[in-house]
Design a protein around this motif. Structure first.
Motif, PDB file in Angstrom:
ATOM      1  N   GLN A  75      12.574  -0.791 -13.012  1.00  0.00           N
ATOM      2  CA  GLN A  75      13.970  -0.630 -12.608  1.00  0.00           C
ATOM      3  C   GLN A  75      14.691   0.427 -13.440  1.00  0.00           C
ATOM      4  OE1 GLN A  75      15.932  -4.604 -12.120  1.00  0.00           O
ATOM      5  NE2 GLN A  75      13.903  -5.404 -12.559  1.00  0.00           N
ATOM      6  N   SER A  76      13.972   1.031 -14.385  1.00  0.00           N
ATOM      7  CA  SER A  76      14.574   2.051 -15.243  1.00  0.00           C
ATOM      8  C   SER A  76      14.752   3.357 -14.480  1.00  0.00           C
ATOM      9  CB  SER A  76      13.688   2.287 -16.473  1.00  0.00           C
ATOM     10  OG  SER A  76      12.481   2.955 -16.091  1.00  0.00           O
ATOM     11  N   GLN A  77      15.590   4.235 -15.018  1.00  0.00           N
ATOM     12  CA  GLN A  77      15.835   5.519 -14.362  1.00  0.00           C
ATOM     13  C   GLN A  77      14.572   6.351 -14.274  1.00  0.00           C
ATOM     14  OE1 GLN A  77      18.891   6.151 -12.921  1.00  0.00           O
ATOM     15  NE2 GLN A  77      17.637   7.699 -11.899  1.00  0.00           N
ATOM     16  N   ALA A  78      13.721   6.261 -15.293  1.00  0.00           N
ATOM     17  CA  ALA A  78      12.468   7.026 -15.291  1.00  0.00           C
ATOM     18  C   ALA A  78      11.599   6.651 -14.095  1.00  0.00           C
ATOM     19  CB  ALA A  78      11.708   6.782 -16.591  1.00  0.00           C
ATOM     20  N   SER A  79      11.494   5.344 -13.817  1.00  0.00           N
ATOM     21  CA  SER A  79      10.690   4.887 -12.675  1.00  0.00           C
ATOM     22  C   SER A  79      11.372   5.219 -11.356  1.00  0.00           C
ATOM     23  CB  SER A  79      10.454   3.376 -12.772  1.00  0.00           C
ATOM     24  OG  SER A  79       9.610   3.061 -13.856  1.00  0.00           O
ATOM     25  N   LEU A  80      12.666   4.998 -11.285  1.00  0.00           N
ATOM     26  CA  LEU A  80      13.392   5.272 -10.043  1.00  0.00           C
ATOM     27  C   LEU A  80      13.312   6.749  -9.666  1.00  0.00           C
ATOM     28  CD1 LEU A  80      16.555   3.009 -10.516  1.00  0.00           C
ATOM     29  CD2 LEU A  80      14.498   2.543  -9.169  1.00  0.00           C
ATOM     30  N   ASP A  81      13.264   7.625 -10.666  1.00  0.00           N
ATOM     31  CA  ASP A  81      13.115   9.055 -10.391  1.00  0.00           C
ATOM     32  C   ASP A  81      11.776   9.346  -9.729  1.00  0.00           C
ATOM     33  OD1 ASP A  81      15.599   9.645 -11.408  1.00  0.00           O
ATOM     34  OD2 ASP A  81      14.874  10.294 -13.377  1.00  0.00           O
ATOM     35  N   VAL A  82      10.740   8.633 -10.173  1.00  0.00           N
ATOM     36  CA  VAL A  82       9.406   8.810  -9.576  1.00  0.00           C
ATOM     37  C   VAL A  82       9.412   8.299  -8.137  1.00  0.00           C
ATOM     38  CG1 VAL A  82       6.962   8.152  -9.685  1.00  0.00           C
ATOM     39  CG2 VAL A  82       8.211   8.672 -11.795  1.00  0.00           C
ATOM     40  N   PHE A  83       9.982   7.125  -7.918  1.00  0.00           N
ATOM     41  CA  PHE A  83      10.045   6.569  -6.563  1.00  0.00           C
ATOM     42  C   PHE A  83      10.815   7.499  -5.623  1.00  0.00           C
ATOM     43  CE2 PHE A  83       9.478   2.273  -8.708  1.00  0.00           C
ATOM     44  CZ  PHE A  83       8.224   2.038  -8.162  1.00  0.00           C
TER      45      PHE A  83
ATOM     46  N   ALA B  31       0.812  -1.218   0.000  1.00  0.00           N
ATOM     47  CA  ALA B  31       0.000   0.000   0.000  1.00  0.00           C
ATOM     48  C   ALA B  31       0.845   1.267   0.000  1.00  0.00           C
ATOM     49  CB  ALA B  31      -0.932  -0.010   1.211  1.00  0.00           C
ATOM     50  N   SER B  32       2.035   1.205   0.580  1.00  0.00           N
ATOM     51  CA  SER B  32       2.892   2.385   0.657  1.00  0.00           C
ATOM     52  C   SER B  32       3.414   2.834  -0.705  1.00  0.00           C
ATOM     53  CB  SER B  32       4.082   2.112   1.585  1.00  0.00           C
ATOM     54  OG  SER B  32       4.755   0.928   1.213  1.00  0.00           O
ATOM     55  N   MET B  33       3.211   2.018  -1.733  1.00  0.00           N
ATOM     56  CA  MET B  33       3.689   2.355  -3.072  1.00  0.00           C
ATOM     57  C   MET B  33       2.595   2.980  -3.936  1.00  0.00           C
ATOM     58  SD  MET B  33       5.940  -1.074  -3.847  1.00  0.00           S
ATOM     59  CE  MET B  33       7.175  -0.299  -4.877  1.00  0.00           C
ATOM     60  N   THR B  34       1.424   3.183  -3.362  1.00  0.00           N
ATOM     61  CA  THR B  34       0.255   3.629  -4.121  1.00  0.00           C
ATOM     62  C   THR B  34       0.510   4.855  -4.988  1.00  0.00           C
ATOM     63  OG1 THR B  34      -1.243   2.716  -2.443  1.00  0.00           O
ATOM     64  CG2 THR B  34      -2.145   4.360  -3.954  1.00  0.00           C
ATOM     65  N   ASP B  35       0.968   5.943  -4.393  1.00  0.00           N
ATOM     66  CA  ASP B  35       1.106   7.201  -5.131  1.00  0.00           C
ATOM     67  C   ASP B  35       2.147   7.107  -6.247  1.00  0.00           C
ATOM     68  OD1 ASP B  35      -0.614   9.196  -3.406  1.00  0.00           O
ATOM     69  OD2 ASP B  35       0.524   7.976  -2.009  1.00  0.00           O
ATOM     70  N   ALA B  36       3.278   6.521  -5.935  1.00  0.00           N
ATOM     71  CA  ALA B  36       4.344   6.404  -6.936  1.00  0.00           C
ATOM     72  C   ALA B  36       3.901   5.530  -8.109  1.00  0.00           C
ATOM     73  CB  ALA B  36       5.600   5.826  -6.295  1.00  0.00           C
ATOM     74  N   LEU B  37       3.270   4.401  -7.820  1.00  0.00           N
ATOM     75  CA  LEU B  37       2.847   3.497  -8.896  1.00  0.00           C
ATOM     76  C   LEU B  37       1.713   4.081  -9.718  1.00  0.00           C
ATOM     77  CD1 LEU B  37       3.104  -0.004  -7.166  1.00  0.00           C
ATOM     78  CD2 LEU B  37       4.561   0.928  -8.974  1.00  0.00           C
ATOM     79  N   ASN B  38       0.836   4.850  -9.104  1.00  0.00           N
ATOM     80  CA  ASN B  38      -0.240   5.492  -9.864  1.00  0.00           C
ATOM     81  C   ASN B  38       0.339   6.484 -10.870  1.00  0.00           C
ATOM     82  OD1 ASN B  38      -2.387   4.120  -8.752  1.00  0.00           O
ATOM     83  ND2 ASN B  38      -2.787   5.633  -7.168  1.00  0.00           N
ATOM     84  N   GLU B  39       1.422   7.161 -10.503  1.00  0.00           N
ATOM     85  CA  GLU B  39       2.056   8.093 -11.437  1.00  0.00           C
ATOM     86  C   GLU B  39       2.767   7.333 -12.547  1.00  0.00           C
ATOM     87  OE1 GLU B  39       5.483  11.580 -11.425  1.00  0.00           O
ATOM     88  OE2 GLU B  39       4.079  11.453  -9.747  1.00  0.00           O
TER      89      GLU B  39
END
Length: 289
Positions: free
Chosen positions: A272-280, A68-76
């Motif tokens: 695992q890409s830089q684009a996703s890691l930047d969001v996290f 659940a703690s990943m909700t906001d990042a994954l929605n983006e």
């Protein structure tokens, strides 16, 4: 006799003209037939050429069971990924990692699993429910205690939770919510687990803990730093001493029972890409070195 001969010449001329006319019609008919056949062949060829492009790609729905703690990042991340992959639809099943683990063990449909604790991924790997070689630690987080933004209670350390004006302390169910288990570790190491039992309010996941504090149904609560940063209705009272609980690691794995192996692996790699890691990172997670 001259007249008779002239009549014969005229007759011969008429016969020749009729033969020429008949031959011409035949040629025209054959030409038209050939032309029509050629046109039909070309039309068929053109139809065959266009056919593959006229059929849209099959829509693939990927189900991701995630903490659940990943909700906001994954929605983006979902928005950008679906925009770049119109044939992919992402469906997220957010919840406590322990509950999600049980669902996968019981055969609930899932293509990927993102846990907030290695202890909930490890049993799935051991049971061969996660694709071999497709599991790794993706992110890290840290535990904090939050209080309502307008609270008057002075809470600056874990020991302050014992104060009389702190009546309710929200915590995720330790058996199924990693954040709750980390909090239990910290409280136990501070010798406060038993003394605070009468104040405990347990929640099904870390987002429910946050909600309890936001609505003042709890005077304090243990959540991840990432959760605290998403709300203007709470403030961080203190960061829990890292040495008092296990490291918060988020493993990711492809569920072996997936029916969309290629698409699941593509999204696994994208996370695992830089684009996703930047969001996290934007949402407060840290990336393992």
């Amino acid at each position: 006799m001259f007249i008779k001969r002239r009549n014969n010449v005229v007759l011969y001329a008429l016969v020749i003209m009729m033969l020429i006319f008949a031959a011409g019609c035949g040629n025209n008919s054959e030409s038209k037939t050939d032309s029509n056949a050629s046109n039909a062949t070309n039309a068929a060829a053109g139809s065959d050429t266009k056919a593959p492009n006229s059929e849209p790609e099959e829509l693939v729905n990927l189900t991701i069971s995630a903490a659940a703690s990943m909700t906001d990042a994954l929605n983006e991340i979902e928005k950008s990924y679906e925009a770049a992959h119109p044939n992919i639809e992402l469906s997220f099943n957010f919840g406590g990692s322990g509950a999600l683990q049980k669902q996968i063990e019981q055969g609930a449909p899932a293509d990927l699993f993102l846990s907030a604790a290695t202890k909930n991924m490890k049993p799935l790997v051991e049971q061969n429910l996660i694709e071999e070689g497709k599991e790794k630690t993706l992110l890290k987080n840290e535990l904090v205690a939050v209080v309502p933004a307008d609270t008057k209670a002075a809470v600056a350390s874990i020991e302050d939770l014992s104060k009389a004006d702190v009546k309710k302390v929200a915590i995720g169910i330790p058996e199924s919510v990693p954040a709750g288990n980390y909090a239990k570790e910290a409280l136990t190491n501070s010798k406060l687990w038993e003394p605070l039992q009468s104040k405990m309010v347990q929640a099904k996941d870390v987002r429910q803990v946050l909600q309890y504090v936001e609505t003042a149904n709890a005077d304090a609560g243990f959540v991840y730093k990432t959760d605290a940063l998403t709300s203007s209705k709470v403030k961080i009272a203190f960061t829990v001493v890292p040495a008092s609980y296990s490291a918060v690691e988020y493993p990711i794995g492809i569920v072996k029972a997936t029916k969309h192996a290629k698409e699941a692996e593509d999204f696994y790699n994208y996370l695992q890409s830089q684009a996703s890691l930047d969001v996290f990172t934007k949402y407060g997670f840290t990336v393992p070195e």
